[in-house]
Enzyme design. Structure first.
Site, PDB file in Angstrom:
ATOM      1  CB  CYS A 114      36.645  29.077  29.066  1.00 30.89           C
ATOM      2  SG  CYS A 114      36.344  31.103  28.863  1.00 30.89           S
ATOM      3  CG  HIS A 250      38.665  28.067  32.761  1.00 29.87           C
ATOM      4  ND1 HIS A 250      39.279  29.532  31.440  1.00 29.87           N
ATOM      5  CD2 HIS A 250      37.497  28.645  32.968  1.00 29.87           C
ATOM      6  CE1 HIS A 250      38.376  29.904  31.058  1.00 29.87           C
ATOM      7  NE2 HIS A 250      37.667  29.800  31.897  1.00 29.87           N
ATOM      8  CG  ASN A 280      37.780  33.498  32.389  1.00 29.14           C
ATOM      9  OD1 ASN A 280      38.625  32.645  31.165  1.00 29.14           O
ATOM     10  ND2 ASN A 280      36.180  33.347  31.709  1.00 29.14           N
TER      11      ASN A 280
HETATM   12  N1  ACO Z   1      30.355  45.218  40.466  1.00 28.57           N
HETATM   13  C1  ACO Z   1      29.687  45.329  40.514  1.00 28.57           C
HETATM   14  N2  ACO Z   1      28.171  44.211  40.918  1.00 28.57           N
HETATM   15  C2  ACO Z   1      28.106  44.235  40.474  1.00 28.57           C
HETATM   16  C3  ACO Z   1      29.718  43.426  39.292  1.00 28.57           C
HETATM   17  C4  ACO Z   1      30.002  44.401  39.495  1.00 28.57           C
HETATM   18  N3  ACO Z   1      31.402  44.722  38.685  1.00 28.57           N
HETATM   19  N4  ACO Z   1      28.801  42.798  38.220  1.00 28.57           N
HETATM   20  C5  ACO Z   1      27.099  42.124  39.082  1.00 28.57           C
HETATM   21  N5  ACO Z   1      27.462  43.288  40.012  1.00 28.57           N
HETATM   22  C6  ACO Z   1      26.369  43.329  40.793  1.00 28.57           C
HETATM   23  C7  ACO Z   1      24.708  42.523  39.683  1.00 28.57           C
HETATM   24  O1  ACO Z   1      24.669  43.152  38.831  1.00 28.57           O
HETATM   25  C8  ACO Z   1      24.103  41.906  41.062  1.00 28.57           C
HETATM   26  O2  ACO Z   1      23.090  42.940  41.207  1.00 28.57           O
HETATM   27  P1  ACO Z   1      21.823  42.548  41.906  1.00 28.57           P
HETATM   28  O3  ACO Z   1      21.685  41.572  42.695  1.00 28.57           O
HETATM   29  O4  ACO Z   1      21.224  43.819  41.935  1.00 28.57           O
HETATM   30  O5  ACO Z   1      20.583  41.869  40.533  1.00 28.57           O
HETATM   31  C9  ACO Z   1      25.214  40.964  41.466  1.00 28.57           C
HETATM   32  O6  ACO Z   1      26.022  41.962  41.778  1.00 28.57           O
HETATM   33  C10 ACO Z   1      25.102  39.786  41.870  1.00 28.57           C
HETATM   34  O7  ACO Z   1      25.360  39.419  40.207  1.00 28.57           O
HETATM   35  P2  ACO Z   1      25.217  37.716  40.171  1.00 28.57           P
HETATM   36  O8  ACO Z   1      25.728  37.614  39.022  1.00 28.57           O
HETATM   37  O9  ACO Z   1      24.647  37.200  41.258  1.00 28.57           O
HETATM   38  O10 ACO Z   1      27.163  37.432  40.903  1.00 28.57           O
HETATM   39  P3  ACO Z   1      27.463  36.145  41.009  1.00 28.57           P
HETATM   40  O11 ACO Z   1      28.319  36.029  42.368  1.00 28.57           O
HETATM   41  O12 ACO Z   1      26.968  34.760  40.374  1.00 28.57           O
HETATM   42  O13 ACO Z   1      28.919  36.289  40.280  1.00 28.57           O
HETATM   43  C11 ACO Z   1      30.630  36.046  38.520  1.00 28.57           C
HETATM   44  C12 ACO Z   1      29.147  36.816  38.983  1.00 28.57           C
HETATM   45  C13 ACO Z   1      31.558  36.770  38.804  1.00 28.57           C
HETATM   46  C14 ACO Z   1      29.819  36.346  37.124  1.00 28.57           C
HETATM   47  C15 ACO Z   1      29.705  34.905  38.283  1.00 28.57           C
HETATM   48  O14 ACO Z   1      28.991  34.606  38.553  1.00 28.57           O
HETATM   49  C16 ACO Z   1      30.742  33.951  38.005  1.00 28.57           C
HETATM   50  O15 ACO Z   1      32.431  33.849  37.474  1.00 28.57           O
HETATM   51  N6  ACO Z   1      30.591  33.169  36.678  1.00 28.57           N
HETATM   52  C17 ACO Z   1      31.078  32.174  35.892  1.00 28.57           C
HETATM   53  C18 ACO Z   1      31.693  32.728  34.871  1.00 28.57           C
HETATM   54  C19 ACO Z   1      32.342  31.807  34.599  1.00 28.57           C
HETATM   55  O16 ACO Z   1      32.990  30.598  34.531  1.00 28.57           O
HETATM   56  N7  ACO Z   1      32.223  32.016  32.456  1.00 28.57           N
HETATM   57  C20 ACO Z   1      32.832  30.792  32.187  1.00 28.57           C
HETATM   58  C21 ACO Z   1      33.984  31.130  31.192  1.00 28.57           C
HETATM   59  S1  ACO Z   1      33.309  32.248  30.487  1.00 28.57           S
HETATM   60  C22 ACO Z   1      33.596  32.049  28.821  1.00 28.57           C
HETATM   61  O17 ACO Z   1      33.635  30.609  28.701  1.00 28.57           O
HETATM   62  C23 ACO Z   1      33.939  32.876  27.555  1.00 28.57           C
END
Ligand code: ACO
Length: 323
Positions: A114, A250, A280
């Site tokens: 990314c 990004h 993304n």
């Molecule tokens: N729908 C419903 N529930 C979901 C989903 C979904 N699509 N995906 C995950 N959940 C659930 C999880 O299972 C978890 O449930 P649990 O508490 O029962 O275990 C709950 O939601 C919370 O999950 P988290 O991962 O803690 O949620 P978070 O608030 O952190 O959001 C997200 C997740 C959107 C992925 C976030 O962490 C994020 O954006 N992270 C950074 C991503 C990023 O910037 N990546 C870098 C670039 S990508 C690259 O380089 C290729």
């Protein structure tokens, strides 16, 4: 007198197929509300079978060339930031070179996930400042839809496909922060974070593989590292937050974008946001945001921009430029 890499043209390409969040409700235990609330994403574009990273990159490049009033033969170097090249080799960049009908110069891929476009811009800047190239076509293009695990709701709802392109040209300048062009760059990586974000395939497995991400762990690093790299780049450019017209981050997650802007002391009114429409798109997200921001009339000649990105590696960085 000094040389600066100045923006001559910008363009983007998005596949026609738009997938709204609600479509995922049919096959996954997820909801439109969850995706919007946790990521800010409402829809994304997915490539059709005939489209690849190189074809989308070519379409974006052609638009940037039209805006710049240049032909492919005017370009000395083509740098394509991607983690989803059409083939293991040749580089997607040389495929774009052929598709553009560009018979001179040189082309290569940059792979920093990314953060790829920031790394590519820094490379283009170095080629221009060292006199090895006068005009560089810098592209970010991705087909992340081809590396999704469609049963993993925590990743497959977050990503999209697309491409953006920028043409940089060597121009004489005063050597001050008032110059147009790239004013500073800052690049970083730390390979010990490999397991937070990776694809479980490649040459060593004989498969293409799927994206795996510990999203909440990546999130924790993102705001802190993005604010730090943006601050370093601004210091190097000798500019302050209050002088910045646009942050072009990004586009991974609206909460990361908001958290970083807050840490930098910049209001969201001065941030270009496209994550709701593109998801993304990895290395394509910054050039897509630059092109859309320019098309919307937000980014204007003379504006001071800070771009910042983080991704797999981890790799992260920032570029400060005056449009
Ligand atoms: N729908 C419903 N529930 C979901 C989903 C979904 N699509 N995906 C995950 N959940 C659930 C999880 O299972 C978890 O449930 P649990 O508490 O029962 O275990 C709950 O939601 C919370 O999950 P988290 O991962 O803690 O949620 P978070 O608030 O952190 O959001 C997200 C997740 C959107 C992925 C976030 O962490 C994020 O954006 N992270 C950074 C991503 C990023 O910037 N990546 C870098 C670039 S990508 C690259 O380089 C290729």
């Amino acid at each position: 007198m000094t040389i600066r890499a100045v923006v001559k043209g910008v363009g983007h390409y998005l596949p026609t197929r738009v997938v709204e969040n609600a479509e995922f409700e049919e096959s996954l235990d997820t909801t439109d509300e969850w995706i919007r609330a946790r990521s800010g994403i409402e829809r994304r574009h997915f490539a059709d079978e005939s489209e690849t990273t190189s074809t989308m990159a070519t379409a974006a490049a052609q638009k940037a060339l039209v805006m710049a009033g240049l032909d492919p033969s005017d370009i000395d170097a083509l740098i394509l930031a991607t983690s989803t090249a059409d083939f293991t080799f040749p580089s997607a960049a040389t495929m774009v070179q052929a598709q553009l009908g560009m018979k001179s110069g040189f082309a290569f891929d940059v792979q920093a996930v990314c953060a790829g476009f920031v790394f590519a811009m820094a490379n283009a800047n170095a080629l221009i400042l060292s006199g090895q190239a006068r005009r560089v076509l810098v592209i970010g293009a991705e087909t992340f839809s081809r590396i999704m695990d469609w049963t993993d709701r925590s990743t497959c709802v977050l990503f999209g496909d697309g491409a953006g392109a920028l043409i940089l040209e060597a121009q004489e300048a005063d050597g001050t922060a008032q110059d147009r062009g790239i004013l500073s760059t800052d690049l970083n990586s730390d390979g010990t974070y490999r397991d937070l974000l990776y694809v479980d395939g490649g040459v060593s497995t004989g498969t293409t593989g799927h994206l795996r991400m510990q999203g909440n762990q990546v999130f924790r690093h993102a705001v802190e590292k993005l604010a730090a790299t943006a601050t370093t780049a601004m210091e190097r450019a000798d500019v302050t937050e209050d002088q910045v017209d646009w942050v072009v981050p990004h586009q991974a997650n609206i909460r990361i974008i908001q958290g970083t802007a807050k840490k930098l002391g910049l209001p969201m009114e001065r941030v270009i946001v496209t994550v709701q429409d593109h998801g993304n798109t990895s290395a394509a997200s910054i050039p897509l945001a630059l092109s859309v921001g320019h098309e919307r009339g937000q980014i204007k000649t003379g504006d001071l921009l800070v771009t910042e990105a983080i991704g797999g590696g981890l790799a992260w960085g920032a570029v400060v430029l005056r449009w």
